[in-house]
Enzyme design. Structure first.
Site, mmCIF file in Angstrom:
data_model
loop_
_atom_site.group_PDB
_atom_site.id
_atom_site.type_symbol
_atom_site.label_atom_id
_atom_site.label_comp_id
_atom_site.label_asym_id
_atom_site.label_seq_id
_atom_site.Cartn_x
_atom_site.Cartn_y
_atom_site.Cartn_z
ATOM 1 C CB SER A 1 20.611 31.508 10.099
ATOM 2 O OG SER A 1 20.123 32.602 8.692
ATOM 3 C CE LYS B 1 17.170 30.699 9.458
ATOM 4 N NZ LYS B 1 17.306 30.958 11.005
ATOM 5 C CE LYS C 1 17.141 34.664 8.111
ATOM 6 N NZ LYS C 1 15.664 34.289 8.990
ATOM 7 C CG ASP D 1 13.009 31.514 8.856
ATOM 8 O OD1 ASP D 1 14.138 32.090 9.376
ATOM 9 O OD2 ASP D 1 12.393 32.220 8.384
ATOM 10 C CD GLU E 1 12.830 29.309 10.870
ATOM 11 O OE1 GLU E 1 14.020 29.055 10.527
ATOM 12 O OE2 GLU E 1 13.258 30.177 12.215
ATOM 13 C CG ASP F 1 11.168 32.527 14.530
ATOM 14 O OD1 ASP F 1 12.602 32.943 13.842
ATOM 15 O OD2 ASP F 1 11.461 33.135 15.733
ATOM 16 C CE LYS G 1 14.808 33.400 16.131
ATOM 17 N NZ LYS G 1 14.047 34.139 15.521
ATOM 18 N N GLY H 1 18.652 31.955 16.361
ATOM 19 C CA GLY H 1 19.819 32.906 16.805
ATOM 20 C C GLY H 1 19.113 34.526 16.771
HETATM 21 O O1 NPG Z 1 22.446 32.550 14.028
HETATM 22 C C1 NPG Z 1 21.379 33.830 14.130
HETATM 23 O O2 NPG Z 1 21.465 34.160 15.082
HETATM 24 C C2 NPG Z 1 21.013 34.276 12.919
HETATM 25 C C3 NPG Z 1 19.892 33.257 12.451
HETATM 26 C C4 NPG Z 1 19.085 34.166 12.044
HETATM 27 O O3 NPG Z 1 18.733 34.125 11.067
HETATM 28 N N1 NPG Z 1 17.649 34.259 12.728
HETATM 29 C C5 NPG Z 1 16.774 35.542 12.311
HETATM 30 C C6 NPG Z 1 15.916 34.956 12.073
HETATM 31 O O4 NPG Z 1 14.941 35.188 11.233
HETATM 32 O O5 NPG Z 1 15.937 33.578 12.445
HETATM 33 C C7 NPG Z 1 16.954 36.800 13.040
HETATM 34 C C8 NPG Z 1 17.748 37.706 12.698
HETATM 35 C C9 NPG Z 1 18.555 38.706 13.533
HETATM 36 C C10 NPG Z 1 16.780 39.595 13.987
HETATM 37 C C11 NPG Z 1 15.592 38.724 13.654
HETATM 38 C C12 NPG Z 1 15.382 37.832 12.795
#
Ligand code: NPG
Length: 367
Positions: free
Chosen positions: A137, A163, A165, A190, A215, A240, A264, A292
C-alpha cells in the site's frame, strides 16, 4: 480456559516514512498489545493479541484510549469463568460495536488456546498453502516523482501488487503516471471514503487504467450509493470500511455494492468473523483479499495465515515488517520472492521479544 490476567501494552512504533491516506498522515503507529494469561487444565498459558484501533477515530469510530476503556469496563467483565475462543464473540455480543477491541480479546484467547494445544493457526484454519503473495500500500506522496520512486522501490523489492491511496486532487494524474512508467503491473486504488456519488463522472476516468479494483470510494455507511456507483464504472468495486460483519457483507453482496471485499480481522470483530466473511464471499463467487492496519508482527503473522485461505484469491496488503517498521516488537516478518511464508508454529504469531516490547511501550495497564 479461565482468564487470569490481561496486560495492555500501548506501544508506539515509529514508521520508516510518513504514511498519508485521504484521512490522515501517520508518522508512528500507536497500538495496544494484549498479553493474556489463562489457566488451561491447571497450566498457565499466555496469549497475544493486537488491537488495530488508531490513536484517533479517523478510520472508524474506535480509538486507542476508548478501546482501553471499553475493555476494562465492559468487555473483560464478560469473560469470566470457563470459555473458549469460539465463545468469546457471543459473550461480548451484548456490547454494541467496539469490534477492534473485541477482535483483540478474541485473538489473545485464540492464541492462548492454540499454544496450549500446540496447534498452529494454519492447522486450525485448515490452510494448505505454504506461502502468500505480498502486495504493498503506497501512501499519498508530495509529488508524482516521489510516487514513482516509491513504487519503483517496492517493485524492486518484489511486491507483486501495488495499491495507491487516492483522494480528490490526487487520483487520475498519479495513476496515469504509474501506468505510464511501469506498464501493466497489478494496480489498484484506495480512496478511504473520500468521494461522493456526485464524483462518479470523475471516478469513471479511472476505468481507462485497467485497475484490479477501486476500494471504498464512498462513505462507510452508504451501501446503496456504492451499488449505484458500481453500475457506472467498469473497475470492480471493493469495500473496506463498510464491511464490519458477515451480515453487512451479505447485504453488500446482495445489493451489488461489492464485487470484491477487503477483509480486516480487526474491523470485523475478529479472525473468526473474518473467516465467516471469507466463506460467505466464496459461496457467492466474490473475491476477498487481506487488508492491513499497519500491524506489528503479532497481527501481521496472523493475517499471513488468514490470507492463505482459498478464497483469498487477490493479493492483499500483507507486506513485510520493513515496509513500515525499522524495528518490530517481534522478529521481522520477511518477504522472499514476493511472498511471505505461512507461519507453522503453535499459536497465531511469534511472541514479542520482551526487550523490544518494553522499548516501544508507552503505557502498561494490568486488568
Ligand atoms: O499494509 C498495511 O498494513 C497498510 C494497508 C493500508 O493501506 N491500510 C489502510 C487502509 O485504508 O486500508 C489503513 C492504514 C492505517 C489505518 C487505517 C487504514
Amino acid at each position: 480456559m479461565r482468564l487470569t490476567r490481561l496486560t495492555l501494552h500501548t506501544v508506539r512504533l515509529p514508521l520508516v516514512a510518513p504514511f498519508t491516506t485521504s484521512f490522515s498522515t501517520q508518522t508512528e503507529r500507536t497500538a495496544i498489545i494484549f498479553e493474556l494469561t489463562a489457566a488451561v487444565e491447571g497450566r498457565e498459558v499466555t496469549g497475544w493479541g493486537e488491537c488495530v484501533a488508531l490513536n484517533e477515530p479517523l478510520y472508524s469510530s474506535e480509538y486507542v484510549s476508548g478501546a482501553i476503556d471499553v475493555i476494562r469496563r465492559f468487555l473483560m467483565p464478560r469473560l469470566d469463568g470457563e470459555l473458549t475462543a469460539e465463545t468469546v464473540g457471543q459473550r461480548l455480543a451484548p456490547i454494541v460495536g467496539h469490534r477492534m477491541a473485541k477482535a483483540a480479546l478474541e485473538m489473545a484467547v485464540l492464541d492462548a488456546q492454540l499454544r496450549a494445544a500446540g496447534t498452529s493457526f494454519a492447522a486450525y484454519l485448515g490452510v494448505t498453502r505454504q506461502r502468500i503473495p505480498c502486495g504493498v500500500s503506497v501512501g499519498i506522496q508530495d509529488s508524482v516523482a516521489a510516487l514513482l520512486s516509491a513504487v519503483g522501490g517496492y517493485l524492486d523489492a518484489g511486491y507483486l501488487r501495488v495499491k495507491l491511496k487516492i483522494r480528490p486532487g490526487w487520483d487520475i494524474e498519479p495513476v496515469r503516471a504509474v501506468r505510464k512508467e511501469f506498464g501493466p503491473i497489478p494496480l489498484q486504488v484506495d480512496a478511504n471514503a473520500a468521494y461522493t456519488l456526485a464524483d462518479a463522472a470523475h471516478l469513471r476516468l479511472l476505468d481507462e487504467f485497467g485497475l484490479l479494483l477501486i476500494e471504498q470510494p464512498l462513505a462507510e455507511d452508504d451501501l446503496r450509493q456504492h451499488a449505484a456507483l458500481s453500475q457506472l464504472l467498469t473497475t470492480p468495486m471493493c469495500l473496506d470500511e463498510s464491511i464490519v460483519s458477515a451480515a453487512v457483507a451479505a447485504s453488500a453482496i446482495s445489493m451489488g455494492a461489492a464485487a470484491v471485499i477487503n477483509v480486516k480481522p480487526g474491523r470485523v470483530g475478529g479472525y473468526l468473523e473474518a473467516r465467516r466473511i471469507h466463506d460467505l464471499a466464496r459461496a457467492h463467487g466474490v473475491a476477498v483479499w487481506c487488508g492491513g492496519m499497519l500491524e506489528s508482527g503479532i497481527g501481521r503473522a496472523a493475517n499471513a495465515t488468514l490470507a492463505a485461505l482459498p478464497g483469498f484469491t487477490l493479493v492483499g496488503d500483507v507486506s513485510a515488517s520493513d515496509r513500515f517498521y525499522r524495528q518490530d516488537i517481534t522478529p521481522p516478518i520477511e518477504m522472499r520472492g514476493g511472498h511471505i511464508d505461512v507461519p507453522r508454529e503453535p499459536g497465531l504469531c511469534t511472541p514479542p521479544e520482551r526487550r523490544l516490547l518494553e522499548k516501544f511501550t508507552v503505557e502498561t495497564i494490568e486488568l
